[in-house]
Motif scaffolding. Structure first.
Motif, PDB file in Angstrom:
ATOM      1  N   ASP A  37      33.708  36.688  31.697  1.00 15.50           N
ATOM      2  CA  ASP A  37      33.841  38.055  32.199  1.00 15.50           C
ATOM      3  C   ASP A  37      32.999  38.298  33.452  1.00 15.50           C
ATOM      4  OD1 ASP A  37      31.358  37.962  30.992  1.00 15.50           O
ATOM      5  OD2 ASP A  37      31.593  39.834  29.880  1.00 15.50           O
ATOM      6  N   LYS A  38      32.385  37.227  33.967  1.00 15.85           N
ATOM      7  CA  LYS A  38      31.618  37.306  35.206  1.00 15.85           C
ATOM      8  C   LYS A  38      32.074  36.216  36.174  1.00 15.85           C
ATOM      9  CE  LYS A  38      27.422  39.315  33.185  1.00 15.85           C
ATOM     10  NZ  LYS A  38      25.963  39.148  32.992  1.00 15.85           N
ATOM     11  N   PRO A  39      33.369  36.184  36.525  1.00 18.57           N
ATOM     12  CA  PRO A  39      33.883  35.111  37.379  1.00 18.57           C
ATOM     13  C   PRO A  39      33.319  35.140  38.794  1.00 18.57           C
ATOM     14  CG  PRO A  39      35.530  36.821  37.140  1.00 18.57           C
ATOM     15  CD  PRO A  39      34.425  37.159  36.190  1.00 18.57           C
ATOM     16  N   GLY A  40      32.719  36.279  39.179  1.00 13.71           N
ATOM     17  CA  GLY A  40      32.141  36.398  40.516  1.00 13.71           C
ATOM     18  C   GLY A  40      30.695  35.980  40.598  1.00 13.71           C
ATOM     19  N   THR A  69      40.090  31.951  36.751  1.00 11.51           N
ATOM     20  CA  THR A  69      39.879  32.562  35.441  1.00 11.51           C
ATOM     21  C   THR A  69      41.111  32.372  34.565  1.00 11.51           C
ATOM     22  OG1 THR A  69      40.822  34.720  35.961  1.00 11.51           O
ATOM     23  CG2 THR A  69      38.527  34.338  36.628  1.00 11.51           C
ATOM     24  N   PRO A  70      40.983  32.608  33.263  1.00 12.73           N
ATOM     25  CA  PRO A  70      42.147  32.481  32.380  1.00 12.73           C
ATOM     26  C   PRO A  70      43.297  33.413  32.749  1.00 12.73           C
ATOM     27  CG  PRO A  70      40.142  32.421  31.086  1.00 12.73           C
ATOM     28  CD  PRO A  70      39.731  32.792  32.487  1.00 12.73           C
ATOM     29  N   THR A  71      43.000  34.476  33.495  1.00 15.85           N
ATOM     30  CA  THR A  71      44.064  35.393  33.907  1.00 15.85           C
ATOM     31  C   THR A  71      44.719  34.970  35.215  1.00 15.85           C
ATOM     32  OG1 THR A  71      42.521  36.839  35.091  1.00 15.85           O
ATOM     33  CG2 THR A  71      42.925  37.314  32.754  1.00 15.85           C
ATOM     34  N   GLY A  72      44.182  33.948  35.867  1.00 17.21           N
ATOM     35  CA  GLY A  72      44.788  33.448  37.095  1.00 17.21           C
ATOM     36  C   GLY A  72      44.192  33.979  38.371  1.00 17.21           C
ATOM     37  N   SER A  73      43.113  34.749  38.307  1.00 19.02           N
ATOM     38  CA  SER A  73      42.490  35.261  39.531  1.00 19.02           C
ATOM     39  C   SER A  73      41.425  34.276  40.022  1.00 19.02           C
ATOM     40  CB  SER A  73      41.858  36.628  39.276  1.00 19.02           C
ATOM     41  OG  SER A  73      40.886  36.547  38.248  1.00 19.02           O
ATOM     42  N   PRO A  74      41.104  34.303  41.310  1.00 16.25           N
ATOM     43  CA  PRO A  74      40.127  33.360  41.848  1.00 16.25           C
ATOM     44  C   PRO A  74      38.733  33.605  41.289  1.00 16.25           C
ATOM     45  CG  PRO A  74      41.434  34.352  43.604  1.00 16.25           C
ATOM     46  CD  PRO A  74      41.705  35.146  42.366  1.00 16.25           C
ATOM     47  N   THR A 123      38.634  27.395  31.920  1.00 15.17           N
ATOM     48  CA  THR A 123      39.659  27.686  32.918  1.00 15.17           C
ATOM     49  C   THR A 123      41.000  27.074  32.552  1.00 15.17           C
ATOM     50  OG1 THR A 123      38.981  25.772  34.209  1.00 15.17           O
ATOM     51  CG2 THR A 123      38.016  27.878  34.808  1.00 15.17           C
ATOM     52  N   ALA A 124      41.109  26.453  31.381  1.00 19.06           N
ATOM     53  CA  ALA A 124      42.386  25.882  30.978  1.00 19.06           C
ATOM     54  C   ALA A 124      43.460  26.955  30.970  1.00 19.06           C
ATOM     55  CB  ALA A 124      42.266  25.265  29.590  1.00 19.06           C
ATOM     56  N   GLY A 125      44.587  26.650  31.603  1.00 19.12           N
ATOM     57  CA  GLY A 125      45.675  27.612  31.670  1.00 19.12           C
ATOM     58  C   GLY A 125      45.593  28.523  32.874  1.00 19.12           C
ATOM     59  N   ALA A 126      44.550  28.376  33.677  1.00 20.34           N
ATOM     60  CA  ALA A 126      44.387  29.265  34.826  1.00 20.34           C
ATOM     61  C   ALA A 126      44.981  28.641  36.066  1.00 20.34           C
ATOM     62  CB  ALA A 126      42.909  29.549  35.055  1.00 20.34           C
ATOM     63  N   VAL A 127      46.151  29.091  36.453  1.00 22.13           N
ATOM     64  CA  VAL A 127      46.792  28.645  37.677  1.00 22.13           C
ATOM     65  C   VAL A 127      47.233  29.895  38.424  1.00 22.13           C
ATOM     66  CG1 VAL A 127      48.650  27.311  38.695  1.00 22.13           C
ATOM     67  CG2 VAL A 127      47.628  26.551  36.555  1.00 22.13           C
TER      68      VAL A 127
END
Length: 216
Positions: free
Chosen positions: A100-103, A128-133, A26-30
Motif C-alpha cells: 500500500d506504499k508503492p511510492g 503493483t498488483p493493480t497494474g500501476s507503476p 508484484t506477481a500478476g502486475a502488468v
C-alpha cells in the motif's frame, strides 16, 4: 550481520542470507495501456550492461557517520520518494515497502546507511498488483553518470553517481557482487525485472550500482 568496512564478501553472512529481492508481491502486475497493450518496465539490455569494474567518474569523498535516510531523488527518471526501513522476510530475502506504499523506497535498516562506509541497500516496487507503476518502475532506464541524492535525518544529502546498471536472473543473482563491501560508501538500488509470468511474477532483478561522490 551485514557488510562492514573491509569485510570480505565471501565471509559476510548478510551476503549468504539475502539472495535476491522478494518479488512475489508484484506477481500478476502488468501495466495495461490504452487498448489492452501490455507494457513492461524499462530493462537494461545485456548489450548495454555496464561493467562494475569501471573507475568511478568523479572523485570519492569521505564517508559520513550513520544517519537514517528520509528521501531519495533521481531526477533522470523523475523519482522523488520518501524512504522507509525494511528488513528480511522469513526466507531471508530482502523485503520491499508494504504494497500500500508503492511510492516509497525501502532501505535495508540492518545495513550501512546511505553515505556511510559500506554498501547501503535500497529497494522499491517496479509496479503493483493493480497494474500501476511503482517507485522504481523506470529504474532500468538509468545510465552511467546519472545522479542519485539521498536526504538523511542529519540534514546532510549524500550524492551518488551511477556507475553500472545490470539485470540478473533470480537463479543467477550474484550476491557477493551486489552486496559485498569495497569499504567505500556505495549504494545499490534494486527492483524486480527480467522475464515475467503470471504464476511467478518477475523472474529477475534490476540492480543499480552507485558510488558516493559528494555531500551537501
Amino acid at each position: 550481520m551485514v557488510p562492514r568496512h573491509h569485510t570480505s564478501a565471501s565471509e559476510d553472512p548478510f551476503i549468504r542470507a539475502v539472495p535476491l529481492l522478494a518479488c512475489a508481491m508484484t506477481a500478476g502486475a502488468v501495466l495495461l495501456i490504452g487498448g489492452g497493450r501490455d507494457e513492461r518496465p524499462p530493462q537494461p539490455p545485456p548489450s548495454r550492461a555496464l561493467s562494475t569494474s569501471a573507475v568511478p567518474t568523479r572523485p570519492e569523498v569521505r564517508s559520513l557517520p550513520p544517519a537514517d535516510p528520509v528521501r531519495l531523488r533521481i531526477d533522470a527518471i523523475g523519482v522523488n520518494a520518501p524512504m522507509t526501513r525494511v528488513g528480511l522476510d522469513a526466507t531471508g530475502a530482502l523485503r520491499t515497502p508494504p504494497s500500500d506504499k508503492p511510492g516509497f523506497a525501502g532501505w535495508y535498516g540492518d545495513g550501512p546507511t546511505p553515505g556511510s562506509a559500506g554498501t547501503a541497500i535500497a529497494a522499491g516496487h517496479v509496479d503493483t498488483p493493480t497494474g500501476s507503476p511503482g517507485v522504481f518502475y523506470d529504474l532500468g532506464a538509468l545510465t552511467e553518470g546519472a545522479t542519485i541524492e539521498i536526504s538523511r535525518a542529519d540534514r546532510r544529502t549524500a550524492v551518488f553517481v551511477v556507475r553500472a546498471v545490470e539485470l540478473y536472473d533470480r537463479q543467477e543473482f550474484p550476491s557477493k557482487k551486489v552486496y559485498g563491501s569495497s569499504g567505500r560508501p556505495e549504494l545499490r538500488l534494486i527492483t524486480c525485472g527480467g522475464g515475467y509470468t503470471k504464476s511467478t511474477g518477475y523472474l529477475g532483478n534490476v540492480v543499480v550500482y552507485a558510488t558516493l561522490t559528494a555531500v551537501t
